[in-house]
Design an enzyme around this catalytic site. Structure first.
Site, PDB file in Angstrom:
ATOM      1  N   GLY A  92     -99.871   7.454  81.780  1.00 52.00           N
ATOM      2  CA  GLY A  92     -98.630   6.759  81.507  1.00 52.00           C
ATOM      3  C   GLY A  92     -98.674   5.360  82.086  1.00 52.00           C
ATOM      4  O   GLY A  92     -99.548   5.035  82.897  1.00 52.00           O
ATOM      5  N   SER A 125    -105.402  -0.330  84.199  1.00 51.16           N
ATOM      6  CA  SER A 125    -105.905   0.843  83.484  1.00 51.16           C
ATOM      7  C   SER A 125    -106.599   1.833  84.412  1.00 51.16           C
ATOM      8  O   SER A 125    -107.444   1.445  85.233  1.00 51.16           O
ATOM      9  CB  SER A 125    -106.898   0.381  82.407  1.00 51.16           C
ATOM     10  N   SER A 150    -104.822   0.324  78.909  1.00 51.03           N
ATOM     11  CA  SER A 150    -105.422   0.301  77.568  1.00 51.03           C
ATOM     12  C   SER A 150    -104.346   0.227  76.482  1.00 51.03           C
ATOM     13  O   SER A 150    -104.649  -0.062  75.327  1.00 51.03           O
ATOM     14  CB  SER A 150    -106.308   1.528  77.370  1.00 51.03           C
ATOM     15  N   HIS A 165     -94.625   4.167  78.560  1.00 51.98           N
ATOM     16  CA  HIS A 165     -95.374   5.136  77.761  1.00 51.98           C
ATOM     17  C   HIS A 165     -95.764   6.290  78.679  1.00 51.98           C
ATOM     18  O   HIS A 165     -96.263   6.065  79.782  1.00 51.98           O
ATOM     19  CB  HIS A 165     -96.632   4.466  77.200  1.00 51.98           C
ATOM     20  N   HIS A 217     -97.140  10.742  78.614  1.00 57.03           N
ATOM     21  CA  HIS A 217     -97.499  11.947  77.845  1.00 57.03           C
ATOM     22  C   HIS A 217     -96.685  13.109  78.404  1.00 57.03           C
ATOM     23  O   HIS A 217     -97.223  14.193  78.635  1.00 57.03           O
ATOM     24  CB  HIS A 217     -99.001  12.234  77.957  1.00 57.03           C
ATOM     25  N   ASP A 234     -75.218  11.121  73.870  1.00 57.13           N
ATOM     26  CA  ASP A 234     -74.883  10.140  74.905  1.00 57.13           C
ATOM     27  C   ASP A 234     -75.847   8.946  74.850  1.00 57.13           C
ATOM     28  O   ASP A 234     -75.554   7.886  75.396  1.00 57.13           O
ATOM     29  CB  ASP A 234     -74.960  10.764  76.308  1.00 57.13           C
ATOM     30  N   HIS A 274     -99.562  11.811  69.171  1.00 57.12           N
ATOM     31  CA  HIS A 274     -99.860  11.112  70.403  1.00 57.12           C
ATOM     32  C   HIS A 274     -98.790  11.447  71.464  1.00 57.12           C
ATOM     33  O   HIS A 274     -98.864  12.519  72.065  1.00 57.12           O
ATOM     34  CB  HIS A 274     -99.968   9.603  70.098  1.00 57.12           C
ATOM     35  N   TYR A 333     -67.435   5.150  80.232  1.00 59.08           N
ATOM     36  CA  TYR A 333     -68.271   5.856  81.192  1.00 59.08           C
ATOM     37  C   TYR A 333     -68.762   4.867  82.242  1.00 59.08           C
ATOM     38  O   TYR A 333     -69.086   3.736  81.919  1.00 59.08           O
ATOM     39  CB  TYR A 333     -69.468   6.486  80.475  1.00 59.08           C
TER      40      TYR A 333
END
Lengths: 231, 231, 231, 231
Positions: free
Chosen positions: B28, B45, B75, B95, B97, B120, B171, B229
């Site tokens: 990530g 990386s 990467s 990003h 996984h 929400d 992915h 909220y």
């Protein structure tokens, strides 16, 4: 500090929610009522649990009007107020989006009673109130959510002193009890019962409900005049 | 230290990922942009989270060229660059996984909107972009991944300011927001929504989507001119 | 202390297993080889992780004979020895009964390649060797287990340098790598891939395998002459 | 302090239950017997684990009568007493409502033997005793629960020294062993085996049972005259 006792109790109950794994970020709230003063202390809206303190709890009356505190109360405050107003025996309320209970709520299904863990708390399927109609949603939504709970209990003949939890269809659970600590306890039990009922159906899709004799035995071990659990 | 603010913010956001249980090892990355300078800070990386520091963040411009830092950037850097270049309103990208969101991505399915937790945040099924064609994969894969996201949003009429998350088919997810902290928040919410949607379908395979009135109510509680909220 | 380096490395690798949630009690073991000395260090049998130390690691040669240490080595020692003897490129081996990988092993199914997380490591379904025949089980079971792995790789044309993990049908996984730390890493990745593949099939029972172009792209990002992942 | 040894051991075993994730709140209890004194130490009823101490353990004889201690013993005390009275070889008993084992109990199914993790402990499907008839439930329920276990073992020809665990249909598991520590160990193993068996059936609904040769091999590695596991 005014209302110190309920501030402390509401704070402690709110802090239990992330500790018990029942909330992500700010997805939940707990309140504690003072029946003599006619108010309750509730979490401020959208404030991270790590930033809470007893002082930050908001004091609200049973009509949902803030009487002490500078922060906005939880966006679910009106729902708490409706329940306190109508159910005089309760002193604490909790709302979470805990994973398994919320999955059942999203599934629009009551949680079938499959075991004695469930029956130690109540002997009906844990109720799931179907979503209210569109006009009510577009109106005073949070007040209507309170009535959604009350109406579901009335229509099904449930007693809020015996069944201390409900799923709001498409939304998530509410629980309550004599105080906020008990409502938190009920939220954790509900999440565990919800997870086990889910697994039970996966393991045996034809599983029958718990039989009546076991329901009654376990419920009566913990509740009523002949209970013999605890000290 | 140059670019200190975005280095600090990118670092803090990256460190949140393992803390929230969203990454295993180095699966990530998070980045934070400085719009005035036209650059963003991103994780190097393959460096373990425990070994990160603000100094090790790599500074990259919106064409994906490293402008400061001695380590190779993630990467996935080119994907971040494409999104920053085209979506001017975003200041952070994440990003991961994460387990349940990645399972939906691998399943090649958008995540149906089953509850208010989802509403929400946004009121569409969380989009899943199908894998790109082979020529694009074999070409500038990470750049094409950026366009895969942009194209999917364009084709489906989504606004990146309203829908701050996507699944890349086969992915894993990308999320974004006004800054890296919000993008991390969105990644955690996505994972939770993904888990609850999975459970919802297991509990009730015939479950309907959330009804429109509830979608709108919950979205508008948190977003837009009449939101109420938070503080 | 003789063999200090491999004792330290084997110890560190073993201690990682409970930390990564891959073992309950003593259900797992890691070893680190010294190719020049022709020996490996392995966990003693049935000793709790909390009671381990580098000194307690047992030194065994590649024929499975203890050459240093007063404790019995892991009951799986002969399997490690067979793999070290035949696969000269490996320096570490790990065996666990991690939950999801073991469930696939018990299911007697290879883990289908459904996503890029899997393809970052190898581009075949993670192999599952069917249980050996009864005579082999009743004979030198742990030695035969080593050959069960070797034979499965030979019959299917797998290269142990490209595929660093296997499921033993009805039993559990083994992983390996250039050293014990890499073998531990592979065990954690396998567990995560196993969990996500399980969820993927639950979410979409008709899901196709990852397409070839994505397999190759992701594998080559991390492996081979044109890899560009990491520092 | 009288009965100090068994108080300490029962206390330590009870404290392990929340640490191993096997109980929520007070949903479980462990006891340790002193065969020479003819008594056992057991958790007091409904007391939170955080509030326990060795002094608070209740000393009960094998007829279920409290002989030392001012607190009420666990509501499951009579079940423990029946088992101690009839099975002379056991020195510890544990009862939990652990998630996966309880889900199997609620499903009214024995846990099929799918792998060697299971066979390392016993080589039968983990038994599930169907709920007793209504008259027994309404009578001395906890005593009858003990006989429910004994009868199920007798009817099926199981030896309590070889099979140290059972599921009570609709309720939850009991485990036992030479002492409370071993009974706790068995509870944790049962929970893990229950989880893996559930996942195994989800991954491969047509999965066969473990074959006999593997059952015997793994069981005999750990048990009997030719065992070679451990020190």
């Amino acid at each position: 500090m005014r209302y110190e006792t309920i501030r402390q109790k509401a704070y402690a109950a709110n802090m239990q929610l992330p500790e018990l794994g029942l909330v992500l970020f700010t997805f939940g709230n707990a309140s504690e009522a003072d029946r003599q003063e006619g108010v309750f202390a509730i979490k401020p809206s959208g404030v991270a649990y790590a930033d809470l303190s007893p002082e930050k709890m908001v004091i609200v009356d049973f009509d949902g009007k803030t009487v002490d505190g500078s922060l906005n109360p939880s966006s679910d405050t009106q729902t708490h107020a409706v329940l306190y107003r109508h159910w005089e025996g309760i002193g604490g309320i909790v709302h979470t989006h805990s994973t398994y209970a919320t999955a059942w709520a999203q599934s629009l299904r009551a949680i079938p009673i499959y075991g004695t863990t469930h029956a130690d708390y109540n002997i009906v399927d844990i109720p799931c109130a179907l979503p209210m109609d569109d006009a009510m949603i577009q109106g005073d939504y949070e007040i209507q959510t309170g009535y959604q709970v009350l109406d579901h209990f009335k229509e099904n003949g449930f007693d809020y002193r015996e069944v201390e939890m409900i799923l709001l269809g498409n939304h998530a659970p509410f629980t309550w009890g004599k105080n906020a600590a008990k409502a938190v306890h009920n939220s954790a039990v509900l999440e565990q019962v919800a997870k086990m009922a889910y697994l039970t159906e996966q393991i045996n899709p034809q599983v029958p409900l718990l039989k009546k004799a076991l329901m009654d035995k376990h419920y009566q071990r913990k509740h009523g005049p002949n209970s013999y659990y605890g000290q």
